[in-house]
Scaffold this motif. Structure first.
Motif, mmCIF file in Angstrom:
data_model
loop_
_atom_site.group_PDB
_atom_site.id
_atom_site.type_symbol
_atom_site.label_atom_id
_atom_site.label_comp_id
_atom_site.label_asym_id
_atom_site.label_seq_id
_atom_site.Cartn_x
_atom_site.Cartn_y
_atom_site.Cartn_z
ATOM 1 N N PHE A 136 40.581 8.830 -21.462
ATOM 2 C CA PHE A 136 39.263 8.376 -21.014
ATOM 3 C C PHE A 136 39.287 6.862 -20.851
ATOM 4 O O PHE A 136 40.176 6.182 -21.393
ATOM 5 C CB PHE A 136 38.128 8.832 -21.940
ATOM 6 C CG PHE A 136 38.203 8.340 -23.356
ATOM 7 C CD1 PHE A 136 37.570 7.161 -23.755
ATOM 8 C CD2 PHE A 136 38.875 9.080 -24.330
ATOM 9 C CE1 PHE A 136 37.619 6.731 -25.073
ATOM 10 C CE2 PHE A 136 38.928 8.657 -25.655
ATOM 11 C CZ PHE A 136 38.296 7.470 -26.025
ATOM 12 N N ILE A 137 38.339 6.353 -20.079
ATOM 13 C CA ILE A 137 38.282 4.923 -19.774
ATOM 14 C C ILE A 137 36.883 4.396 -20.069
ATOM 15 O O ILE A 137 35.883 5.010 -19.690
ATOM 16 C CB ILE A 137 38.624 4.662 -18.290
ATOM 17 C CG1 ILE A 137 40.077 5.050 -17.993
ATOM 18 C CG2 ILE A 137 38.389 3.186 -17.924
ATOM 19 C CD1 ILE A 137 40.444 4.970 -16.507
ATOM 20 N N ARG A 147 35.249 1.338 -4.666
ATOM 21 C CA ARG A 147 36.712 1.244 -4.686
ATOM 22 C C ARG A 147 37.252 1.251 -6.120
ATOM 23 O O ARG A 147 38.230 1.942 -6.427
ATOM 24 C CB ARG A 147 37.165 -0.022 -3.946
ATOM 25 C CG ARG A 147 38.686 -0.138 -3.828
ATOM 26 C CD ARG A 147 39.096 -1.204 -2.826
ATOM 27 N NE ARG A 147 38.755 -2.547 -3.291
ATOM 28 C CZ ARG A 147 37.835 -3.327 -2.728
ATOM 29 N NH1 ARG A 147 37.149 -2.901 -1.683
ATOM 30 N NH2 ARG A 147 37.603 -4.539 -3.196
ATOM 31 N N LEU A 148 36.600 0.505 -7.004
ATOM 32 C CA LEU A 148 37.029 0.457 -8.404
ATOM 33 C C LEU A 148 36.903 1.827 -9.072
ATOM 34 O O LEU A 148 37.818 2.274 -9.777
ATOM 35 C CB LEU A 148 36.205 -0.574 -9.176
ATOM 36 C CG LEU A 148 36.725 -2.000 -9.232
ATOM 37 C CD1 LEU A 148 35.742 -2.881 -9.986
ATOM 38 C CD2 LEU A 148 38.107 -2.058 -9.870
ATOM 39 N N ALA A 149 35.760 2.477 -8.864
ATOM 40 C CA ALA A 149 35.544 3.794 -9.476
ATOM 41 C C ALA A 149 36.616 4.781 -9.030
ATOM 42 O O ALA A 149 37.108 5.584 -9.833
ATOM 43 C CB ALA A 149 34.154 4.306 -9.124
ATOM 44 N N ASN A 150 37.012 4.718 -7.774
ATOM 45 C CA ASN A 150 38.044 5.618 -7.273
ATOM 46 C C ASN A 150 39.431 5.257 -7.806
ATOM 47 O O ASN A 150 40.281 6.136 -8.009
ATOM 48 C CB ASN A 150 38.034 5.642 -5.746
ATOM 49 C CG ASN A 150 36.926 6.534 -5.198
ATOM 50 O OD1 ASN A 150 36.975 7.750 -5.331
ATOM 51 N ND2 ASN A 150 35.911 5.927 -4.602
ATOM 52 N N ARG A 151 39.644 3.971 -8.054
ATOM 53 C CA ARG A 151 40.911 3.576 -8.675
ATOM 54 C C ARG A 151 40.968 4.071 -10.124
ATOM 55 O O ARG A 151 42.014 4.511 -10.593
ATOM 56 C CB ARG A 151 41.089 2.052 -8.616
ATOM 57 C CG ARG A 151 41.297 1.512 -7.200
ATOM 58 C CD ARG A 151 41.533 0.012 -7.217
ATOM 59 N NE ARG A 151 42.881 -0.327 -7.666
ATOM 60 C CZ ARG A 151 43.299 -1.570 -7.879
ATOM 61 N NH1 ARG A 151 42.466 -2.585 -7.709
ATOM 62 N NH2 ARG A 151 44.535 -1.812 -8.273
ATOM 63 N N TYR A 152 39.848 3.988 -10.833
ATOM 64 C CA TYR A 152 39.793 4.547 -12.193
ATOM 65 C C TYR A 152 40.080 6.053 -12.147
ATOM 66 O O TYR A 152 40.812 6.583 -12.987
ATOM 67 C CB TYR A 152 38.425 4.302 -12.828
ATOM 68 C CG TYR A 152 38.157 2.871 -13.206
ATOM 69 C CD1 TYR A 152 39.101 2.125 -13.900
ATOM 70 C CD2 TYR A 152 36.950 2.262 -12.882
ATOM 71 C CE1 TYR A 152 38.858 0.807 -14.256
ATOM 72 C CE2 TYR A 152 36.705 0.938 -13.224
ATOM 73 C CZ TYR A 152 37.653 0.217 -13.914
ATOM 74 O OH TYR A 152 37.416 -1.085 -14.250
ATOM 75 N N ALA A 153 39.492 6.724 -11.169
ATOM 76 C CA ALA A 153 39.690 8.164 -11.041
ATOM 77 C C ALA A 153 41.163 8.511 -10.873
ATOM 78 O O ALA A 153 41.625 9.549 -11.360
ATOM 79 C CB ALA A 153 38.885 8.698 -9.859
ATOM 80 N N SER A 172 38.378 14.426 -17.264
ATOM 81 C CA SER A 172 38.357 13.247 -18.127
ATOM 82 C C SER A 172 37.141 12.379 -17.831
ATOM 83 O O SER A 172 36.540 12.483 -16.749
ATOM 84 C CB SER A 172 39.639 12.438 -17.950
ATOM 85 O OG SER A 172 40.767 13.202 -18.321
ATOM 86 N N CYS A 173 36.802 11.502 -18.770
ATOM 87 C CA CYS A 173 35.544 10.750 -18.684
ATOM 88 C C CYS A 173 35.723 9.264 -18.419
ATOM 89 O O CYS A 173 36.679 8.634 -18.884
ATOM 90 C CB CYS A 173 34.742 10.919 -19.971
ATOM 91 S SG CYS A 173 34.051 12.574 -20.172
ATOM 92 N N LEU A 174 34.737 8.723 -17.695
ATOM 93 C CA LEU A 174 34.594 7.283 -17.463
ATOM 94 C C LEU A 174 33.250 6.867 -18.042
ATOM 95 O O LEU A 174 32.212 7.440 -17.701
ATOM 96 C CB LEU A 174 34.633 6.986 -15.963
ATOM 97 C CG LEU A 174 34.299 5.538 -15.544
ATOM 98 C CD1 LEU A 174 35.383 4.577 -16.010
ATOM 99 C CD2 LEU A 174 34.119 5.454 -14.016
ATOM 100 N N PHE A 175 33.268 5.862 -18.915
ATOM 101 C CA PHE A 175 32.051 5.346 -19.535
ATOM 102 C C PHE A 175 31.706 4.007 -18.886
ATOM 103 O O PHE A 175 32.556 3.108 -18.839
ATOM 104 C CB PHE A 175 32.263 5.120 -21.042
ATOM 105 C CG PHE A 175 32.521 6.372 -21.830
ATOM 106 C CD1 PHE A 175 31.529 6.922 -22.628
ATOM 107 C CD2 PHE A 175 33.767 7.006 -21.791
ATOM 108 C CE1 PHE A 175 31.762 8.072 -23.378
ATOM 109 C CE2 PHE A 175 34.013 8.155 -22.526
ATOM 110 C CZ PHE A 175 33.003 8.684 -23.314
ATOM 111 N N ILE A 176 30.457 3.874 -18.389
ATOM 112 C CA ILE A 176 30.025 2.610 -17.802
ATOM 113 C C ILE A 176 28.791 2.105 -18.549
ATOM 114 O O ILE A 176 28.273 2.775 -19.442
ATOM 115 C CB ILE A 176 29.758 2.745 -16.285
ATOM 116 C CG1 ILE A 176 28.625 3.724 -16.002
ATOM 117 C CG2 ILE A 176 31.041 3.174 -15.562
ATOM 118 C CD1 ILE A 176 28.266 3.822 -14.513
ATOM 119 N N GLY A 177 28.319 0.903 -18.206
ATOM 120 C CA GLY A 177 27.236 0.274 -18.949
ATOM 121 C C GLY A 177 25.871 0.873 -18.683
ATOM 122 O O GLY A 177 25.651 1.546 -17.670
#
Length: 280
Positions: free
Chosen positions: A220-221, A237-243, A250-255
């Protein structure tokens, strides 16, 4: 165009501000709105004073002519680094109560967990993650946290792991006792994170706008309060690079003030600014 202000120590114009924010944007991708005019002055005045200039125009010229000597100092000065231990507590509760039980089953064969804290600032976030993982993962598992930031100054502070006592005011007594060492003498008003936490974290300087050296997947990130500084195209673009560094599920946590709403990404919101990769 000069901005008249007798209270300013150095002459500072709108042209200076526009030059500096354009340079910052070109390097970091961060959008700097008009209302940051005074913030740029206050954060860069120390550099102007240290270099012996009387006008920001001189500093702009110096920055342009001597990027190798000054550019890192410039970026460090204008980057925002506000954070705290266990900030947005619900994210850490989700990690310990929901995510880790799933990972302990899914990763049973290799017995390892890999996490990325992107935009880690002075280290409170990755240390909070380290506490959450060590307390809830068997001791024979291999845990690694990559913690990155653009600002080399905050990375140095993070790697040292020393904090004023007021920075740990919100931490439970149990966590304080288990994971922090109290200073003495001249350091009586400071604490230091214990080696067990520092040992599983790798602090590295990274510009999110440039090439990423990481090749493997993360479980996870955390990328919290980072996307807010970018325009829509860059966020997507950043979100897709994280993906690309997360397996499906898997999970992505943002603010808390951020969103991937109406962006073309493979993530679906599962609540409280937690997103799950639901398609490849």
């Amino acid at each position: 165009m000069a901005v008249k202000d007798k209270a300013r120590e150095f002459e500072y114009t709108l042209d200076d501000f526009n030059f500096l924010r354009k340079l910052s944007n070109q390097h970091s991708g961060i959008q700097v709105p008009d209302d940051k005019f005074d913030m740029f002055y206050s954060r860069l005045s120390k550099r102007v004073r240290l270099l012996g200039f009387s006008r920001f125009k001189e500093y702009c010229s110096y920055l342009q002519d001597h990027p190798d000597q000054e550019f890192t100092e410039f970026i460090n000065a204008v980057t925002t680094n506000l954070t705290s231990f266990f900030r947005e507590k619900h994210h850490f509760e989700y990690v310990t109560q929901k995510l880790l039980p799933e990972l302990l089953k899914k990763n049973q064969a290799q017995k390892q967990i890999r996490v990325w804290s992107a935009g880690c600032s002075t280290g409170e976030e990755p240390y909070s993650l380290a506490i959450s993982l060590i307390e809830n993962v068997p001791s024979d598992w291999d845990i690694k946290i990559l913690a990155t930031d653009l600002d080399t100054n905050v990375l140095s502070a993070a790697a040292e792991g020393v904090y004023p006592v007021d920075r740990i005011a919100s931490i439970s007594e149990a966590h304080l006792h288990n994971w922090f060492q109290k200073g003495s003498g001249a350091h009586a008003h400071k604490v230091r994170v214990k080696p067990q936490l520092r040992d599983i974290i790798y602090f590295k300087q990274l510009n999110l706008m440039q090439e990423w050296p990481m090749k493997g997947y993360f479980d996870f990130i955390f990328c919290r309060n980072v996307l807010i500084y970018f325009d829509r195209t860059t966020k997507e673009r950043l979100a897709n690079r994280y993906a690309g560094l997360l397996r499906e599920g898997s999970c992505l946590f943002i603010g808390h003030s951020e969103s991937l709403h109406q962006l073309d990404t493979p993530f679906s919101l599962i609540g409280n600014t937690i997103y799950k990769k639901t398609r490849v």
